[in-house]
Structure formats: C-alpha cells, structure tokens
Design a protein around this motif. Structure first.
Motif, PDB file in Angstrom:
ATOM      1  N   UNK A   6     -67.759  -2.689 -37.469  1.00  0.00           N
ATOM      2  CA  UNK A   6     -67.043  -3.577 -37.945  1.00  0.00           C
ATOM      3  C   UNK A   6     -65.902  -4.242 -36.554  1.00  0.00           C
ATOM      4  N   UNK A   7     -65.421  -5.615 -37.045  1.00  0.00           N
ATOM      5  CA  UNK A   7     -64.350  -5.961 -35.700  1.00  0.00           C
ATOM      6  C   UNK A   7     -62.914  -6.803 -36.864  1.00  0.00           C
ATOM      7  N   UNK A   8     -62.638  -6.573 -36.025  1.00  0.00           N
ATOM      8  CA  UNK A   8     -61.130  -7.060 -35.927  1.00  0.00           C
ATOM      9  C   UNK A   8     -60.673  -7.755 -35.067  1.00  0.00           C
ATOM     10  N   UNK A   9     -60.408  -9.118 -35.765  1.00  0.00           N
ATOM     11  CA  UNK A   9     -60.110  -9.963 -34.515  1.00  0.00           C
ATOM     12  C   UNK A   9     -58.710 -10.819 -34.736  1.00  0.00           C
ATOM     13  N   UNK A  10     -58.226 -10.495 -33.786  1.00  0.00           N
ATOM     14  CA  UNK A  10     -56.322 -10.864 -33.445  1.00  0.00           C
ATOM     15  C   UNK A  10     -56.386 -11.919 -32.773  1.00  0.00           C
ATOM     16  N   UNK A  11     -56.131 -12.712 -33.398  1.00  0.00           N
ATOM     17  CA  UNK A  11     -55.928 -14.158 -32.582  1.00  0.00           C
ATOM     18  C   UNK A  11     -54.344 -14.955 -32.287  1.00  0.00           C
ATOM     19  N   UNK A  12     -53.731 -14.787 -30.677  1.00  0.00           N
ATOM     20  CA  UNK A  12     -52.735 -14.804 -30.422  1.00  0.00           C
ATOM     21  C   UNK A  12     -53.126 -16.165 -29.504  1.00  0.00           C
ATOM     22  N   UNK A  13     -52.004 -16.977 -30.711  1.00  0.00           N
ATOM     23  CA  UNK A  13     -51.435 -18.269 -29.498  1.00  0.00           C
ATOM     24  C   UNK A  13     -50.791 -18.505 -28.178  1.00  0.00           C
ATOM     25  N   UNK A  14     -51.336 -18.902 -26.972  1.00  0.00           N
ATOM     26  CA  UNK A  14     -50.973 -18.609 -25.497  1.00  0.00           C
ATOM     27  C   UNK A  14     -50.283 -19.818 -25.221  1.00  0.00           C
ATOM     28  N   UNK A  15     -50.261 -20.980 -26.655  1.00  0.00           N
ATOM     29  CA  UNK A  15     -49.971 -22.409 -25.990  1.00  0.00           C
ATOM     30  C   UNK A  15     -48.659 -22.889 -26.957  1.00  0.00           C
ATOM     31  N   UNK A  16     -47.513 -23.591 -27.008  1.00  0.00           N
ATOM     32  CA  UNK A  16     -47.184 -23.533 -28.265  1.00  0.00           C
ATOM     33  C   UNK A  16     -47.666 -24.254 -29.523  1.00  0.00           C
ATOM     34  N   UNK A  17     -46.938 -24.196 -30.614  1.00  0.00           N
ATOM     35  CA  UNK A  17     -47.870 -24.026 -31.737  1.00  0.00           C
ATOM     36  C   UNK A  17     -47.895 -25.923 -31.924  1.00  0.00           C
ATOM     37  N   UNK A  18     -46.915 -26.452 -31.092  1.00  0.00           N
ATOM     38  CA  UNK A  18     -47.047 -27.930 -31.859  1.00  0.00           C
ATOM     39  C   UNK A  18     -48.079 -28.652 -30.728  1.00  0.00           C
ATOM     40  N   UNK A  19     -49.090 -27.386 -29.964  1.00  0.00           N
ATOM     41  CA  UNK A  19     -49.927 -27.872 -29.120  1.00  0.00           C
ATOM     42  C   UNK A  19     -51.372 -27.312 -30.263  1.00  0.00           C
ATOM     43  N   UNK A  20     -50.825 -26.473 -30.475  1.00  0.00           N
ATOM     44  CA  UNK A  20     -52.620 -25.952 -31.280  1.00  0.00           C
ATOM     45  C   UNK A  20     -51.882 -26.499 -32.722  1.00  0.00           C
ATOM     46  N   UNK A  21     -51.049 -27.481 -33.522  1.00  0.00           N
ATOM     47  CA  UNK A  21     -51.455 -27.920 -34.505  1.00  0.00           C
ATOM     48  C   UNK A  21     -52.280 -29.133 -34.334  1.00  0.00           C
ATOM     49  N   UNK A  22     -52.664 -29.833 -33.195  1.00  0.00           N
ATOM     50  CA  UNK A  22     -53.521 -30.832 -32.794  1.00  0.00           C
ATOM     51  C   UNK A  22     -54.479 -30.767 -33.034  1.00  0.00           C
ATOM     52  N   UNK A  23     -54.937 -29.330 -32.571  1.00  0.00           N
ATOM     53  CA  UNK A  23     -56.342 -28.688 -32.558  1.00  0.00           C
ATOM     54  C   UNK A  23     -56.821 -27.847 -34.227  1.00  0.00           C
TER      55      UNK A  23
END
Length: 99
Positions: free
Chosen positions: A1-18
């Motif tokens: 099994x796996x645990x996938x940890x997602x970390x933003x590498x861009x500002x959250x304002x950019x992340x929000x668009x996607x």
C-alpha cells in the motif's frame, strides 16, 4: 500500500486555479478503485492520499498525471508500506492478509 503526500510547489493562489481539474482527477482515481482515502494534510503535506496496493510504476504514472503535477504546481512523495494489521472494514483491500 502507499501513502502519497502532495506538497504545493507554487503559491496557493496559482494552485486554486487548477483545483477543479485536480478534484476531477481525484474523483476519477476513486472511481477506478485506486484511491482509498484522501484529505487535507496537517504539517509537511498539503494533501494526503492512501492507495490500494498496485505496482509502484503504475502509481507513479497515475500521480504524474495529476493536473497539479502536470502544471508544476505540486509534487508527490510516496511512502510504501506493508500493512500487517487491518481493521475488518479494510481487510478486503489488504491482499496480504485477505488470503
């Protein structure tokens, strides 16, 4: 099994668009049966996903198709583990203990 940890590498304002595209992608992975649990992370990871056991190459390919990753807005760190104990509700997804 796996645990996938997602970390933003861009500002959250950019992340929000996607975010709508990412959310659709996550829904599809649940529908396909790959993802078991997902949610907001506390601390080092912005999101956490628990997956069922699959070949690591397949998981890597799926994670690489995340719109956040494609747009270089986030990255995944993956922790592989072997579940040696499972609650009754999750026993069916743990092939090692189900047999």
């Amino acid at each position: 099994m796996y645990i996938a940890l997602l970390t933003y590498t861009a500002p959250e304002t950019e992340v929000d668009y996607a975010l709508p595209d990412h959310s659709d992608w996550v829904r599809k992975q649940f529908a396909k049966g790959l993802f078991l649990v997902s949610g907001k992370g506390n601390g080092a990871a912005d999101q956490v996903i628990l997956t069922r056991p699959v070949l690591r190459g397949k998981l890597d390919a799926v994670l690489a198709s995340d719109p956040f990753v494609v747009r270089r807005l986030a990255r995944y760190d993956v922790i592989e583990f072997t579940a040696t104990r499972t609650c009754q509700e999750l026993l069916a997804i743990n092939e090692a203990l189900a047999s």
